[in-house]
Scaffold this motif. Structure first.
Motif, mmCIF file in Angstrom:
data_model
loop_
_atom_site.group_PDB
_atom_site.id
_atom_site.type_symbol
_atom_site.label_atom_id
_atom_site.label_comp_id
_atom_site.label_asym_id
_atom_site.label_seq_id
_atom_site.Cartn_x
_atom_site.Cartn_y
_atom_site.Cartn_z
ATOM 1 N N ASP A 8 18.538 -11.502 29.708
ATOM 2 C CA ASP A 8 19.572 -12.495 29.386
ATOM 3 C C ASP A 8 19.185 -13.290 28.145
ATOM 4 O O ASP A 8 20.023 -13.572 27.279
ATOM 5 N N ASP A 9 17.903 -13.658 28.048
ATOM 6 C CA ASP A 9 17.428 -14.388 26.874
ATOM 7 C C ASP A 9 17.528 -13.536 25.613
ATOM 8 O O ASP A 9 17.934 -14.017 24.542
ATOM 9 N N LEU A 10 17.168 -12.257 25.740
ATOM 10 C CA LEU A 10 17.247 -11.361 24.580
ATOM 11 C C LEU A 10 18.686 -11.183 24.118
ATOM 12 O O LEU A 10 18.965 -11.144 22.914
ATOM 13 N N LYS A 11 19.604 -11.086 25.066
ATOM 14 C CA LYS A 11 21.020 -10.982 24.704
ATOM 15 C C LYS A 11 21.482 -12.226 23.955
ATOM 16 O O LYS A 11 22.288 -12.155 23.024
ATOM 17 N N THR A 12 20.954 -13.377 24.378
ATOM 18 C CA THR A 12 21.345 -14.635 23.737
ATOM 19 C C THR A 12 20.856 -14.697 22.294
ATOM 20 O O THR A 12 21.616 -15.073 21.386
ATOM 21 N N VAL A 13 19.590 -14.329 22.063
ATOM 22 C CA VAL A 13 19.041 -14.460 20.709
ATOM 23 C C VAL A 13 19.605 -13.412 19.759
ATOM 24 O O VAL A 13 19.502 -13.578 18.532
ATOM 25 N N ILE A 14 20.192 -12.347 20.301
ATOM 26 C CA ILE A 14 20.826 -11.358 19.423
ATOM 27 C C ILE A 14 21.892 -12.014 18.569
ATOM 28 O O ILE A 14 22.130 -11.627 17.422
ATOM 29 N N GLY A 15 22.535 -13.045 19.130
ATOM 30 C CA GLY A 15 23.621 -13.709 18.410
ATOM 31 C C GLY A 15 23.182 -14.626 17.289
ATOM 32 O O GLY A 15 24.022 -15.115 16.527
ATOM 33 N N LEU A 16 21.881 -14.880 17.161
ATOM 34 C CA LEU A 16 21.407 -15.734 16.075
ATOM 35 C C LEU A 16 21.386 -14.959 14.762
ATOM 36 O O LEU A 16 21.189 -13.745 14.743
ATOM 37 N N THR A 62 14.782 -16.787 9.938
ATOM 38 C CA THR A 62 13.925 -17.126 8.802
ATOM 39 C C THR A 62 13.496 -18.588 8.875
ATOM 40 O O THR A 62 12.316 -18.915 8.660
ATOM 41 N N GLU A 63 14.444 -19.482 9.197
ATOM 42 C CA GLU A 63 14.133 -20.905 9.319
ATOM 43 C C GLU A 63 13.207 -21.164 10.503
ATOM 44 O O GLU A 63 12.299 -21.995 10.429
ATOM 45 N N LEU A 64 13.449 -20.453 11.599
ATOM 46 C CA LEU A 64 12.588 -20.610 12.775
ATOM 47 C C LEU A 64 11.140 -20.256 12.445
ATOM 48 O O LEU A 64 10.209 -20.998 12.778
ATOM 49 N N ARG A 65 10.936 -19.114 11.804
ATOM 50 C CA ARG A 65 9.582 -18.694 11.451
ATOM 51 C C ARG A 65 8.923 -19.726 10.543
ATOM 52 O O ARG A 65 7.737 -20.028 10.687
ATOM 53 N N LYS A 66 9.698 -20.274 9.616
ATOM 54 C CA LYS A 66 9.166 -21.273 8.683
ATOM 55 C C LYS A 66 8.699 -22.523 9.434
ATOM 56 O O LYS A 66 7.577 -22.999 9.234
ATOM 57 N N HIS A 67 9.556 -23.053 10.307
ATOM 58 C CA HIS A 67 9.208 -24.274 11.034
ATOM 59 C C HIS A 67 8.072 -24.041 12.020
ATOM 60 O O HIS A 67 7.194 -24.897 12.177
ATOM 61 N N LEU A 68 8.076 -22.902 12.686
ATOM 62 C CA LEU A 68 7.019 -22.609 13.648
ATOM 63 C C LEU A 68 5.678 -22.393 12.959
ATOM 64 O O LEU A 68 4.634 -22.788 13.459
ATOM 65 N N THR A 69 5.704 -21.769 11.791
ATOM 66 C CA THR A 69 4.479 -21.532 11.026
ATOM 67 C C THR A 69 3.904 -22.838 10.494
ATOM 68 O O THR A 69 2.682 -23.028 10.467
ATOM 69 N N GLU A 70 4.766 -23.765 10.089
ATOM 70 C CA GLU A 70 4.328 -25.022 9.488
ATOM 71 C C GLU A 70 4.065 -26.122 10.512
ATOM 72 O O GLU A 70 3.632 -27.221 10.135
ATOM 73 N N GLU A 111 11.676 -28.883 20.519
ATOM 74 C CA GLU A 111 12.131 -29.780 19.450
ATOM 75 C C GLU A 111 12.153 -29.055 18.114
ATOM 76 O O GLU A 111 13.074 -29.242 17.305
ATOM 77 N N THR A 112 11.135 -28.228 17.863
ATOM 78 C CA THR A 112 11.077 -27.465 16.619
ATOM 79 C C THR A 112 12.219 -26.458 16.544
ATOM 80 O O THR A 112 12.866 -26.308 15.502
ATOM 81 N N ILE A 113 12.475 -25.768 17.658
ATOM 82 C CA ILE A 113 13.548 -24.772 17.691
ATOM 83 C C ILE A 113 14.905 -25.426 17.508
ATOM 84 O O ILE A 113 15.782 -24.898 16.799
ATOM 85 N N ARG A 114 15.101 -26.607 18.128
ATOM 86 C CA ARG A 114 16.403 -27.280 18.051
ATOM 87 C C ARG A 114 16.720 -27.759 16.634
ATOM 88 O O ARG A 114 17.874 -28.074 16.337
ATOM 89 N N ARG A 115 15.722 -27.803 15.781
ATOM 90 C CA ARG A 115 15.987 -28.138 14.378
ATOM 91 C C ARG A 115 16.780 -27.040 13.688
ATOM 92 O O ARG A 115 17.434 -27.274 12.669
ATOM 93 N N VAL A 116 16.730 -25.836 14.264
ATOM 94 C CA VAL A 116 17.425 -24.682 13.687
ATOM 95 C C VAL A 116 18.550 -24.197 14.596
ATOM 96 O O VAL A 116 19.637 -23.872 14.117
ATOM 97 N N VAL A 117 18.290 -24.180 15.899
ATOM 98 C CA VAL A 117 19.267 -23.671 16.873
ATOM 99 C C VAL A 117 19.848 -24.858 17.620
ATOM 100 O O VAL A 117 19.181 -25.451 18.477
ATOM 101 N N GLU A 118 21.082 -25.210 17.336
ATOM 102 C CA GLU A 118 21.685 -26.395 17.940
ATOM 103 C C GLU A 118 22.074 -26.169 19.398
ATOM 104 O O GLU A 118 21.994 -27.090 20.211
ATOM 105 N N ASP A 119 22.524 -24.965 19.738
ATOM 106 C CA ASP A 119 22.940 -24.683 21.100
ATOM 107 C C ASP A 119 21.746 -24.782 22.046
ATOM 108 O O ASP A 119 20.724 -24.111 21.848
ATOM 109 N N ALA A 120 21.874 -25.617 23.093
ATOM 110 C CA ALA A 120 20.751 -25.876 24.005
ATOM 111 C C ALA A 120 20.321 -24.618 24.757
ATOM 112 O O ALA A 120 19.127 -24.358 24.911
#
Length: 242
Positions: A27-35, A41-49, A61-70
């Motif tokens: 279910d989680d994998l199906k959800t992230v397919i839609g991103l 790219t932004e997620l990798r940047k924020h997570l790396t930094e 909190e880091t993920i929500r900076r890029v993915v608004e949907d809870a």
């Protein structure tokens, strides 16, 4: 849809031993397919930094900076927590081997997209690696305390015929339960004298003072150097109703 049991053997375990856990992963994998690719790219940047330790709260909190949907953000968080970089190739292989099984939840396009997502999103992010190391250290440095109780009671002193109580003796028993190496509770009990209780109280106060000093020193030396774990978390002071 049939439960995806036939091809679950290829997935890392734990945490995917149970079909319900595997279904949650799908279910989680199906959800992230839609991103979008831009979001990844932004997620990798924020997570790396990310600084300090990426505990579950900080990661979300880091993920929500890029993915608004809870819900989508929670799905990304669970994937990052449950799948390590060393498991990606194994998961991709398991998905490819399971594509012909009945109940496989992804079509060809989704499968190709997932393979791309897993290989690009699951990486050895330094802040996440630090948190996982802190978690391991918290578990291996000692047995985990499950419960501690101080039981105060009275013991009667009988006469020789056991018919009359000639006196009473107060006593205190320290009861401790810890988690053993096998994961089972290990109880331990000891009788304490009045003086030992006073000594114990003094030692607890000293330990509390030392911990507060150590916490402040870490903040001064390494502003992001204290992981947020049950072992290190300072309890909130309860407000007084007076």
């Amino acid at each position: 849809m049939p439960e995806p049991v036939l091809f679950m053997r290829g997935f890392p375990r734990p945490p995917f031993e149970h079909p319900s856990a595997l279904q949650e992963l799908f279910d989680d994998l199906k959800t992230v397919i839609g991103l979008s690719n831009e979001q990844f790219t932004e997620l990798r940047k924020h997570l790396t930094e990310a600084k300090g330790f990426l505990d579950p709260k900080a990661m979300l909190e880091t993920i929500r900076r890029v993915v608004e949907d809870a819900n989508a953000a929670e799905a990304v968080r669970r994937i990052l927590i449950n799948i390590g970089p060393s498991q990606v190739e194994r998961m991709v292989t398991a998905l490819e081997e399971g594509r012909e099984e009945e109940g496989f939840p992804f079509d060809e396009a989704q499968l190709e997209r997932l393979k791309q997502i897993l290989k690009n999103l699951i990486r050895p992010y330094p802040a996440l690696a630090r948190f996982r190391k802190a978690e391991r250290l918290a578990k291996i440095t000692g047995q985990q305390l499950e419960a501690v109780e101080l039981i105060c009671d009275l013991r009667p002193i009988f006469d020789e015929n056991r018919k009359n109580v000639e006196g009473m003796m107060p006593y205190t028993r320290l009861h401790i339960v810890a988690t053993g190496e096998d994961g089972l509770p290990k109880p331990f009990e000891v009788e304490l004298t009045h003086q030992e209780i006073i000594d114990l109280l003094e030692k607890v106060e000293k330990a509390k003072s030392k911990l507060e000093t150590l916490h402040q020193s870490i903040k001064n030396w390494l502003p992001d150097g204290l992981p947020d774990l049950l072992l290190t978390r300072i309890p909130r002071k309860e407000s007084s109703d007076d």
